[in-house]
Design an enzyme around this catalytic site. Sequence first.
Site, PDB file in Angstrom:
ATOM      1  N   GLY A  44       0.814  -1.219   0.000  1.00  0.00           N
ATOM      2  CA  GLY A  44       0.000   0.000   0.000  1.00  0.00           C
ATOM      3  C   GLY A  44       0.841   1.260   0.000  1.00  0.00           C
ATOM      4  N   CYS A  45       1.912   1.243   0.765  1.00  0.00           N
ATOM      5  CA  CYS A  45       2.776   2.425   0.857  1.00  0.00           C
ATOM      6  C   CYS A  45       3.532   2.654  -0.453  1.00  0.00           C
ATOM      7  CB  CYS A  45       3.742   2.288   2.035  1.00  0.00           C
ATOM      8  SG  CYS A  45       2.885   2.202   3.627  1.00  0.00           S
ATOM      9  N   THR A  46       3.912   1.580  -1.115  1.00  0.00           N
ATOM     10  CA  THR A  46       4.589   1.703  -2.406  1.00  0.00           C
ATOM     11  C   THR A  46       3.619   2.257  -3.449  1.00  0.00           C
ATOM     12  OG1 THR A  46       6.111  -0.088  -1.874  1.00  0.00           O
ATOM     13  CG2 THR A  46       5.800   0.430  -4.214  1.00  0.00           C
TER      14      THR A  46
END
Length: 156
Positions: A44-46
């Site tokens: 998700g952060c990527t």
Amino acid sequence: MTIEIGKQAPDFELLASNREKVKLSDFKGKNVVLYFYPKDMTPGCTTEACDFRDQSEQFNELDTVILGISPDPVERHQKFIEKYGLPFLLLADTEHYAAKEFDVWKLKKNFGNEYMGIERSTFIIDKSGTLVKEWRKVKVKGHVEDALIYIKENLI
């Protein structure tokens, strides 16, 4: 500290991915998208970081700086930036100072385990340093476009 829309955003100083200390107040005169995320290199952060990367030129054209903050150390931020070609600074909030100031350091639950972590959140700060918009418990899909639209409609 409780942050509030329409009030000055809390200032902080953190070590950035370029190994320089950065203060939020360094960016007065520009709009700032300040986004908090849990951890470098996670799915998700990527996706979120790459969405900001892909729209970074449009943010630049709107006189807006993107700053990402997570508890990861600078070395991990540098690897994340290199791997995904991120054109903005990532700030290392290893002591959770900024996360607490912006009230995003929260008790989380995952598979029955409780732990403290970042609640994915984004804040828009205008050129005078005033907090003008916040999104909490952000869902990644479509979020960067929402932030871009908000700036186009409210801050230019």
